[in-house]
Design a protein around this motif. Structure first.
Motif, mmCIF file in Angstrom:
data_model
loop_
_atom_site.group_PDB
_atom_site.id
_atom_site.type_symbol
_atom_site.label_atom_id
_atom_site.label_comp_id
_atom_site.label_asym_id
_atom_site.label_seq_id
_atom_site.Cartn_x
_atom_site.Cartn_y
_atom_site.Cartn_z
ATOM 1 N N ALA A 1 0.834 -1.211 0.000
ATOM 2 C CA ALA A 1 0.000 0.000 0.000
ATOM 3 C C ALA A 1 0.864 1.254 0.000
ATOM 4 N N ARG B 1 1.654 3.661 -4.481
ATOM 5 C CA ARG B 1 0.796 4.813 -4.228
ATOM 6 C C ARG B 1 0.877 5.800 -5.381
ATOM 7 N N PRO C 1 -0.299 7.910 1.532
ATOM 8 C CA PRO C 1 -1.063 6.669 1.632
ATOM 9 C C PRO C 1 -2.046 6.673 2.808
ATOM 10 N N ILE D 1 -4.401 3.837 4.721
ATOM 11 C CA ILE D 1 -4.627 2.393 4.800
ATOM 12 C C ILE D 1 -5.627 2.092 5.909
ATOM 13 N N ASP E 1 -6.715 0.582 0.621
ATOM 14 C CA ASP E 1 -5.840 1.757 0.537
ATOM 15 C C ASP E 1 -6.239 2.632 -0.643
#
Length: 263
Positions: A203, A207, A213, A215, A232
């Motif tokens: 994740a 990106r 990011p 999550i 994500d």
């Protein structure tokens, strides 16, 4: 009196054929029933014993064949496990030596040769690093499920440890990780830790450019299992590649975009 089927109107021909076929089947079945009634009880018992013997032999042969195949499969799996371990270990030694000398030469002669020499040394070191990653990934892959025993695993503790290990990577990209309560399950601690770590790192790695990011981790109680979700805001995966990405060494991007071995 015999009936000339061809002389019948077309719409009655098929009907007559069906009735005739049904009668033939009944007649055959009737003959078999009459024959079985003629057999004495001793003959019936004899036939039953013979049939049972043949059935038992067939089952025994099938079980023996399956048992031998399982032994052969287990032997091959052990050989493969040993091969991967030995190959990985033996490959690491010369690779470490090559990487060390290349790094030493680069440090000593950086800028003292020409520009191409500096570039070549960078290629050698980058290739060595990729090979190290590949060997490690292969070794980890070969160990999955080996000598593991199910035990009680607190997934909250697993996640806590993983986040501590990934603290620098999380901080560098300002990743935001949200998670509610996770269950205690019967599982394999090492594999679960690897799974959590890889999902979070994926994740972070995959990106969108200049996007922090986000999550979200959750677990939902189903009828007879827990369903975990790692969601994500990354680049995602096109549905046409859903199967491809789970094939070993398969990648959807080149190394200049996203690093990794595809394992």
């Amino acid at each position: 009196m015999a009936v000339d089927i061809e002389a019948l109107p077309e719409k009655y021909k098929e009907l007559f054929k069906m009735i005739s076929a049904s009668y033939d089947f009944y007649d055959t079945d009737k003959q078999m029933m009459e024959r079985s009634m003629e057999l004495s009880s001793e003959e019936m018992i004899g036939l039953y014993k013979q049939l049972k013997k043949e059935t038992d032999e067939t089952i025994k042969n099938s079980e023996t064949s399956l048992y031998l195949k399982n032994i052969e499969l287990e032997r091959k799996n052990k050989e493969l496990e040993q091969f991967v371990y030995v190959a990985s270990h033996d490959l690491q030694e010369p690779l470490t030596t090559t990487s060390s000398y290349a790094g030493w030469i680069q440090k000593q002669y950086q800028g003292k040769l020409d520009e191409r020499a500096d570039k070549y040394f960078n290629y050698i070191l980058d290739s060595s690093d990729r090979m190290k990653t590949l060997i490690k990934d292969l070794l980890d892959f070969s160990r999955i499920g080996v000598k593991g025993e199910l035990e009680k695993v607190d997934c909250n503790k697993i996640l806590e440890d993983v986040l501590a290990d990934l603290d620098m990577a999380i901080t560098d990209c300002s990743a935001e990780i949200k998670c509610g309560w996770l269950p205690v399950i019967n599982g394999y601690p090492t594999e679960l830790r690897q799974l959590f770590q890889n999902l979070i790192m994926n994740a972070i790695k995959f990106r969108e450019k200049d996007v922090h990011p986000e999550i979200n981790i959750s677990a939902l109680k189903m009828e007879n299992h827990w369903q975990f979700a790692f969601a994500d805001n990354g680049i995602g995966i096109d549905k046409q590649h859903n199967e491809k990405i789970f094939i070993i060494f398969q990648r959807l991007h080149n190394r200049t975009e996203y690093k990794g071995s595809g394992i």
